[in-house]
Motif scaffolding. Sequence first.
Motif, mmCIF file in Angstrom:
data_model
loop_
_atom_site.group_PDB
_atom_site.id
_atom_site.type_symbol
_atom_site.label_atom_id
_atom_site.label_comp_id
_atom_site.label_asym_id
_atom_site.label_seq_id
_atom_site.Cartn_x
_atom_site.Cartn_y
_atom_site.Cartn_z
ATOM 1 N N GLN A 117 -7.094 -0.177 -4.925
ATOM 2 C CA GLN A 117 -6.624 1.205 -5.022
ATOM 3 C C GLN A 117 -6.833 1.804 -6.403
ATOM 4 O O GLN A 117 -7.248 2.962 -6.534
ATOM 5 N N GLU B 129 1.329 3.848 -2.965
ATOM 6 C CA GLU B 129 0.844 5.207 -2.703
ATOM 7 C C GLU B 129 1.933 6.249 -2.945
ATOM 8 O O GLU B 129 1.683 7.322 -3.506
ATOM 9 N N PRO C 59 -10.759 2.836 -0.218
ATOM 10 C CA PRO C 59 -9.692 2.998 0.781
ATOM 11 C C PRO C 59 -9.058 1.668 1.180
ATOM 12 O O PRO C 59 -9.562 0.584 0.865
ATOM 13 N N THR D 46 -4.083 4.236 7.987
ATOM 14 C CA THR D 46 -4.925 5.435 8.060
ATOM 15 C C THR D 46 -4.548 6.307 9.257
ATOM 16 O O THR D 46 -4.994 7.458 9.351
ATOM 17 N N GLN D 47 -3.738 5.769 10.192
ATOM 18 C CA GLN D 47 -3.337 6.509 11.390
ATOM 19 C C GLN D 47 -1.972 7.171 11.251
ATOM 20 O O GLN D 47 -1.522 7.856 12.174
ATOM 21 N N TRP E 44 0.818 -1.212 0.000
ATOM 22 C CA TRP E 44 0.000 0.000 0.000
ATOM 23 C C TRP E 44 0.854 1.265 0.000
ATOM 24 O O TRP E 44 0.623 2.195 -0.783
ATOM 25 N N SER F 162 2.051 3.254 12.629
ATOM 26 C CA SER F 162 1.971 1.923 12.033
ATOM 27 C C SER F 162 3.209 1.097 12.341
ATOM 28 O O SER F 162 3.123 -0.059 12.785
ATOM 29 N N VAL G 287 -8.969 -0.019 3.812
ATOM 30 C CA VAL G 287 -9.707 -0.969 4.630
ATOM 31 C C VAL G 287 -10.351 -2.064 3.773
ATOM 32 O O VAL G 287 -10.518 -3.211 4.220
#
Length: 394
Positions: free
Chosen positions: A241, A35, A247, A162-163, A31, A168, A249
Amino acid sequence: MRRLSKDFKLTVANAGLSRLGTSAFDLMILWIVLEVTGSPLLAGLGEGLLSLPLFFSFLFGAVIDKSRRKKRIALASGALRAASLLGVMWAAFIGSRIALVIAIYSAALIIGLTSDVLNSIRTSWTKEFLGEEQYKTGSSLSSAVSSAFDAAGYGLAGLMVTQGYEISFLTLLSVFIVALAPLSAIRESDVQLKRSSPLESMREGIAFIRAHRVVTEAMVVAVVVNMVFGMSGVMIAALVQQSLRLPAVYMSLLIVAIMGGGVLGSGLASKIKGGLGKISFASTTVAGFSSLMVGFSGSVLADAAAALVMGLSIGVLSVALMTAFIKIIPYEMMARVQGAFNTFTLSVTFFSGAVGGALITLAGAKGSFLIVGGLVILSSTLWLAFKELARLTV
């Protein structure tokens, strides 16, 4: 049948916690690199670096088989994989994209290396801590726990990214540190082993494999299966994606569905008896058709249902193969034969991530699932060709 030993349960607990961390890291590689760079090829390459150290598994297995104190090696490996994440946390903190990708690639190599060593040690301990009548039960428990923690790791990764990257990787660091606790409590036997050099140990392993055709057949099957399924991670990341534009999740949802199916399949496999060929042929065929369903589907919920079925078939296949493996390999050869499997079969995962990325570039995310599904169905015919392997009963 006597109860499973405490040391085997601790081995399974360490395997589960390790899989929790490595699966989360695996998904985060896909991811985050996708990204940051926008390249499925670079994302697949990053994931493939986790498997690159497997090229040296046979050498590691030769050393581990001759080691009387495997626990020390396991503890050192566990500590090293935790330390590898410090560089990634630093790169995430300073906010450099180039430094972050380089640090992730470096950590992937170290985590892949230590996973390889730990897997070989746990394979030897499995043979040591289980009685012959416990092989299927132990394999079922080990596979179910690994699949459950894999699912938890993939689910955790989707939430963690996402945090923020720093949180992470701090969470992953904590997981790898906690995984040291079961290792510390294991009491391995003082097994007397014949002394020999690593080179001589490797020669003994090669001679054993050459003398047992069934092992060679199993390695060929594993090469094919690991190549096609090794592409699934980057394919799912690209599907969510770039194709579905959802997203992270939802990426976790699909992979958790596969792992949840794996838990169900592993539990079911403990009650399935019969020839390895028939069980594996059916499991592989079902997995292939499940991949085709994802390729034709237009809904992420339908994709999740197909992923669940795929995971269930993989869970049954994993337990059947693991049970057969433990049965036919003597204790003093376990790490070397496991190392040979890793070197000549699982190492193809290094290429599969990059191949999967290239396949997505050429055929798109949906098209790649159709191609892989067809390849998996074709690979199931190997069970008809390899007579000795197929005749094994589990």
